[in-house]
Design a protein around this motif. Structure first.
Motif, PDB file in Angstrom:
ATOM      1  N   GLY A  25       0.780  -1.229   0.000  1.00 54.77           N
ATOM      2  CA  GLY A  25       0.000   0.000   0.000  1.00 54.77           C
ATOM      3  C   GLY A  25       0.809   1.275   0.000  1.00 54.77           C
ATOM      4  N   THR A  26       2.138   1.180  -0.162  1.00 55.18           N
ATOM      5  CA  THR A  26       2.982   2.381  -0.102  1.00 55.18           C
ATOM      6  C   THR A  26       3.702   2.661  -1.424  1.00 55.18           C
ATOM      7  OG1 THR A  26       4.941   1.189   0.711  1.00 55.18           O
ATOM      8  CG2 THR A  26       3.380   2.012   2.378  1.00 55.18           C
ATOM      9  N   ASP A  27       3.225   2.089  -2.520  1.00 56.00           N
ATOM     10  CA  ASP A  27       3.925   2.190  -3.810  1.00 56.00           C
ATOM     11  C   ASP A  27       4.270   3.634  -4.185  1.00 56.00           C
ATOM     12  OD1 ASP A  27       2.372  -0.386  -3.784  1.00 56.00           O
ATOM     13  OD2 ASP A  27       3.471  -0.662  -5.669  1.00 56.00           O
ATOM     14  N   ASP A  28       3.305   4.525  -4.150  1.00 56.76           N
ATOM     15  CA  ASP A  28       3.542   5.900  -4.590  1.00 56.76           C
ATOM     16  C   ASP A  28       4.590   6.595  -3.723  1.00 56.76           C
ATOM     17  OD1 ASP A  28       1.729   5.590  -6.650  1.00 56.76           O
ATOM     18  OD2 ASP A  28       0.099   6.618  -5.590  1.00 56.76           O
ATOM     19  N   GLU A  29       4.448   6.485  -2.417  1.00 54.97           N
ATOM     20  CA  GLU A  29       5.406   7.119  -1.505  1.00 54.97           C
ATOM     21  C   GLU A  29       6.800   6.504  -1.663  1.00 54.97           C
ATOM     22  OE1 GLU A  29       6.068   7.913   3.281  1.00 54.97           O
ATOM     23  OE2 GLU A  29       4.179   7.055   2.604  1.00 54.97           O
ATOM     24  N   PHE A  30       6.847   5.178  -1.774  1.00 53.53           N
ATOM     25  CA  PHE A  30       8.111   4.465  -1.959  1.00 53.53           C
ATOM     26  C   PHE A  30       8.819   4.925  -3.233  1.00 53.53           C
ATOM     27  CE2 PHE A  30      10.190   0.838  -4.121  1.00 53.53           C
ATOM     28  CZ  PHE A  30      11.207   0.564  -3.223  1.00 53.53           C
ATOM     29  N   ASN A  31       8.084   4.955  -4.337  1.00 54.10           N
ATOM     30  CA  ASN A  31       8.689   5.337  -5.609  1.00 54.10           C
ATOM     31  C   ASN A  31       9.139   6.792  -5.619  1.00 54.10           C
ATOM     32  OD1 ASN A  31       8.709   2.897  -7.154  1.00 54.10           O
ATOM     33  ND2 ASN A  31       6.491   3.020  -7.169  1.00 54.10           N
ATOM     34  N   ASP A  32       8.388   7.660  -4.969  1.00 60.23           N
ATOM     35  CA  ASP A  32       8.788   9.057  -4.878  1.00 60.23           C
ATOM     36  C   ASP A  32      10.095   9.182  -4.093  1.00 60.23           C
ATOM     37  OD1 ASP A  32       8.174  11.962  -5.253  1.00 60.23           O
ATOM     38  OD2 ASP A  32       8.197  11.888  -3.057  1.00 60.23           O
ATOM     39  N   TRP A  33      10.163   8.533  -2.929  1.00 57.09           N
ATOM     40  CA  TRP A  33      11.388   8.569  -2.123  1.00 57.09           C
ATOM     41  C   TRP A  33      12.568   7.962  -2.880  1.00 57.09           C
ATOM     42  CZ3 TRP A  33      13.641   3.859  -0.523  1.00 57.09           C
ATOM     43  CH2 TRP A  33      14.849   4.014   0.178  1.00 57.09           C
TER      44      TRP A  33
END
Length: 123
Positions: A25-33
């Protein structure tokens, strides 16, 4: 197979290959970081000259399952690959290389060095 021959004055090249996943559930935040911070943090280490990230495609030769969803490749020009590895270890979870809570605990890190020049199709 012709093995790669380096000139005496040419710096050795290594590629760091890193397979990762993010927490569910953290794909977007992970990819941004990873894309906007972590790649740059790693490339601040002397000898790391470029990086690129990949996401596993849904199109695969075999049906899987596949353990890793993401791949990062760091290109390094150095005569001391152990120094780069040591600098990564020393910087992880510091102000120089903060690690996101979205990164899954299990990951795979491996170093490769080329043994041939880049190959292209023959005409």
């Amino acid at each position: 197979m012709k093995l790669l021959q380096r000139r005496e004055d040419e710096m050795p090249r290594f590629d760091f290959i890193v397979f990762t996943n993010c927490k569910e559930g953290t794909d977007d935040e992970f990819n941004d970081w990873y894309t906007h911070q972590h790649l740059q943090d790693v490339m601040r280490i002397p000898g790391v000259v470029s990086s690129q990230r990949f996401k596993r495609s849904e199109h695969q030769r075999d049906p899987g399952p596949f353990e890793w969803n993401y791949l990062a490749i760091y290109n390094c020009d150095t005569d001391d690959v152990q120094d780069i590895i040591g600098q990564i270890r020393a910087r992880v979870n510091t102000d120089a290389m903060p690690i996101s809570d979205t990164l899954a605990e299990k990951r795979f890190f491996c170093v490769f060095e080329p043994i041939t020049d880049m190959q292209y199709p023959k005409e």
